[in-house]
Design a protein around this motif. Structure first.
Motif, PDB file in Angstrom:
ATOM      1  N   UNK A 200       0.873  -1.161  -0.159  1.00  0.00           N
ATOM      2  CA  UNK A 200       0.022  -0.027   0.048  1.00  0.00           C
ATOM      3  C   UNK A 200       0.940   1.278  -0.055  1.00  0.00           C
ATOM      4  N   UNK A 201       2.045   1.232   0.891  1.00  0.00           N
ATOM      5  CA  UNK A 201       2.767   2.350   0.963  1.00  0.00           C
ATOM      6  C   UNK A 201       3.534   2.637  -0.377  1.00  0.00           C
ATOM      7  N   UNK A 202       3.757   1.688  -1.216  1.00  0.00           N
ATOM      8  CA  UNK A 202       4.654   1.940  -2.512  1.00  0.00           C
ATOM      9  C   UNK A 202       3.585   2.078  -3.741  1.00  0.00           C
ATOM     10  N   UNK A 203       2.345   2.213  -3.375  1.00  0.00           N
ATOM     11  CA  UNK A 203       1.556   2.255  -4.548  1.00  0.00           C
ATOM     12  C   UNK A 203       0.830   3.876  -4.695  1.00  0.00           C
ATOM     13  N   UNK A 204       0.631   4.527  -5.945  1.00  0.00           N
ATOM     14  CA  UNK A 204      -0.140   5.540  -6.091  1.00  0.00           C
ATOM     15  C   UNK A 204      -1.690   5.336  -5.789  1.00  0.00           C
ATOM     16  N   UNK A 205      -2.115   4.203  -5.896  1.00  0.00           N
ATOM     17  CA  UNK A 205      -3.353   4.143  -6.041  1.00  0.00           C
ATOM     18  C   UNK A 205      -3.748   2.636  -5.313  1.00  0.00           C
TER      19      UNK A 205
END
Length: 257
Positions: A200-205
């Motif tokens: 989650x922390x590594x994703x834009x969406x």
């Protein structure tokens, strides 16, 4: 299909009974479900093969810890058509060329299945999805390091987390064990909680793929509040109150089917 649904409903009911009582009786289950004792014995034998119960004379004893999820092999046969529709709907939200991290779990596996013909960079967090995407001609497949959780076949541990943290994704597709406005996104296995948080922390969406049954459950490990989610794709069985709460928090809710 109705026979399969009845079978899976019965297995789920037996597991729920085991969570309350720690043991079950063949005779009592047969009377409760209106089937033969031979049918119940076959059900218990199947659950024993999955590591859910230990068979004893006249019944079975639970091997599941409280708050522990049923095995992958049991869950993958639940709500199959709903999960396929959810998988197709999530795939429709992903554009060619995206970099995508795919969580483990039976619903996200259907997302992987729907993405096999697409042009994408994909990091799957479960070996089942790796197998599906390994021969996809236009998918650039990137694998994380780490340990593999027995039974679930999900990647986990510090190596998995660190490999995710060094990358950036357009979309994270996340599965869950429970989802609610009050408790947010939850999961049973604590090492998987950390992996989900890294994704989650590594994703834009962030897109959550879950059948509506997850809205009646809260698992042991808290992953994130609903405000961290962008889209939830589920089936029409989502409780109206939960849909309204998600929308109020700025989360787009899409119903597949």
């Amino acid at each position: 299909m109705p026979c399969l649904y009845e079978h899976m409903d019965r297995l789920r009911a037996i597991m729920n009974a085991l969570r309350v009582n720690d043991s079950v009786s063949v005779a009592e289950l047969a009377a409760e479900h209106g089937v033969s004792e031979m049918t119940i014995r076959r059900d218990l034998d199947e659950l024993a093969q999955q590591g859910v119960v230990r068979r004893v004379r006249g019944g079975a004893l639970s091997l599941l810890l409280r708050g522990e999820e049923p095995p992958f092999g049991v869950r993958e046969r639940e709500a199959v058509e709903a999960k396929q529709r959810i998988g197709a709907e999530v795939a429709s939200l992903i554009a060619d060329g995206e970099a995508v991290v795919l969580d483990g779990g039976t619903t996200v596996l259907e997302v992987a299945r729907a993405l096999t013909g697409r042009r994408l960079t994909v990091l799957p967090l479960a070996l089942q999805a790796v197998t599906l995407l390994a021969t996809a001609p236009r998918v650039r497949l990137v694998l994380p390091g780490g340990e593999v959780r027995q039974g679930e076949l999900n990647f986990m541990g510090p190596l998995t987390e660190s490999s995710i943290e060094t990358l950036r994704f357009d979309t994270a597709v996340i599965g869950c064990c429970g989802l609610s406005a009050e408790h947010g996104l939850t999961a049973h296995d604590l090492p998987e909680v950390a992996v989900k948080q890294a994704a989650i922390a590594s994703a834009r969406r962030v897109i959550v793929a879950c059948d509506s049954g997850k809205f009646t459950r809260t698992a042991f490990g808290a992953v994130c509040p609903i405000s961290r989610l962008d889209v939830v794709v589920t089936d029409p069985g989502i409780p109206p109150g939960e849909r309204e709460a998600l929308s109020a928090a700025g989360v787009t809710v899409r119903q597949a089917g």
